[in-house]
Design an enzyme around this catalytic site. Structure first.
Site: not given
Lengths: 180, 226
Positions: A85, A165, A167
């Site tokens: 990002c 993202h 994660e």
């Protein structure tokens, strides 16, 4: 040894918990690591590590409105880099790519355009951004959503950027980057 | 930064508040009182206890009532946040979201519209680690709602400690119940925490349960010196 670069507005910010600690949880299973804030970064620091992960940051963290320079070290870095990002936007700025406004908040459909070691086909991912990068000669566009470029790779170097993202719902992408 | 914490009075929002207070100024608490017991977004049992909790924390509380019906609940949330932002000149909002993209993305959108920051200090944390952190920090937390098989009335009112954490971990292995109740399986109420200037004593309660659904309803409580 892995370096995680905290891209938030200050060191030890409240956003550290949200954007850096989830990366720490993934990285610590693979290797030793260090976290540095982006204002502490330079080529010498990066060269001490095997791989570099650049974190995301809060939607309202208009980091690049106030700081368009300071990421040149990424351009000179010879180690594999994965920017997430804001990290991808920093890679773009380092290489002179233009940022383009395109806000996405929430789960988006991502389509892979080019075969690459990190992901394939279509998948859903969590997005939280106000802008992406414009394509350039130096970078291949690896994936897109309907609205914007979602992943890039430098054509000669192992420098990757993902706008979403990983994660949050696609941790395997980060694990593949750490393994390869 | 002046931040408002979305506060249900449960363990996660109270822990988020403590993490926030370590870095920034917690200016006020924002609570939605849902009249729908199966609220999509918000913790429901004992939400009236949040007034006592706010008093214990010495923080103003913005309260709103919502019918708790999916998207309408979001409008109510936006109004509550809007009121808090205007009244207390807030720079941002903090939530205790851990895993729920549903919750996180909607709060992000509301904050984006209102041009304030959104922080989620528990985001993606290991849920069992969070439970242990809550116990280690000295929180007194009781289970105040159960909403999933194989939970039953025997769980209601129990205090969170290491042995309860072990039981929750076993439930996750055997039945897929989220140990922190992130899927709405378990709700909790915080009776004491490090930032509470006084603690909450429950004077009267009732257990309302049928099968795998039930609440520990606090009917009367008061603040006492710690």
């Amino acid at each position: 040894m892995i370096l995680i670069v905290d891209m938030n507005f200050k060191k030890h910010s409240l956003a550290y918990h949200e954007f850096v600690l989830p990366l720490v949880a993934i990285v610590e299973e693979f290797d030793d690591f260090t976290v540095k804030h982006h204002l502490e970064m330079g080529l010498e620091v990066a060269s001490e590590y095997n791989k570099v992960l650049l974190s995301g940051n809060a939607l309202r963290n208009n980091l690049f409105h106030v700081r368009k320079t300071g990421f040149e070290w990424i351009k000179q870095c010879s180690k594999p880099v994965l920017g997430i990002c804001a990290g991808m936007q920093a890679i773009g700025l380092a290489f002179g790519l233009q940022l383009r406004a395109c806000q996405e908040i929430g789960m988006v459909d991502v389509t892979t355009l080019l075969s690459n070691p990190l992901f394939s086909s279509k998948f859903r991912a969590y997005a939280l951004h106000n802008c992406s990068v414009e394509p350039s000669e130096e970078f291949a566009v690896l994936a897109e959503s309907g609205l914007c470029v979602q992943a890039i790779k430098h054509k000669q170097k192992d420098i990757f950027g993902v706008l979403f993202h990983p994660e949050v719902r696609n941790t395997a992408i980060i694990k593949r980057f750490l393994k390869t | 930064m002046r931040l408002g914490v979305l506060f249900s009075g449960g363990k996660d929002s109270t822990l988020a508040l403590h993490k926030t207070a370590a870095e920034e100024e917690v200016t006020c608490l924002i609570t939605l009182n849902s009249t729908n017991p199966e609220s999509f977004m918000f913790h429901t049992p004992n939400i009236n206890v949040s007034r006592l909790q706010a008093e214990a924390l010495g923080l103003p509380l913005i309260e709103r009532v919502t019918e708790g019906k999916a998207e309408k609940e979001l409008d109510d949330l936006e109004e509550a946040i809007n009121e808090a932002v205007r009244e207390y000149a807030l720079d941002g909002i903090v939530s205790g979201a851990i895993e729920s993209v549903y919750q996180a993305e909607r709060i992000q959108r509301v904050c984006n519209r209102l041009e304030v920051w959104s922080f989620n200090p528990l985001w993606k944390s290991n849920q069992v680690d969070l439970l242990r952190e809550i116990v280690k920090r000295g929180f007194k937390v009781i289970i105040s709602g159960i909403f999933a098989y194989p939970l039953d009335a025997g769980w209601l009112g129990r205090e969170l400690d290491e042995s309860l954490i072990k039981e929750l971990v076993a439930l996750e292995v055997d039945y897929g119940v989220s140990p922190s109740g992130e899927g709405g399986e378990i709700e909790t109420t915080v009776l004491d925490a490090p930032l509470f200037r006084k603690k909450i004593d429950v004077e009267e309660f009732e257990i309302l349960a049928r099968g795998n659904t039930g609440v520990f309803n606090i009917k009367k409580a008061k603040l006492t010196i710690k």
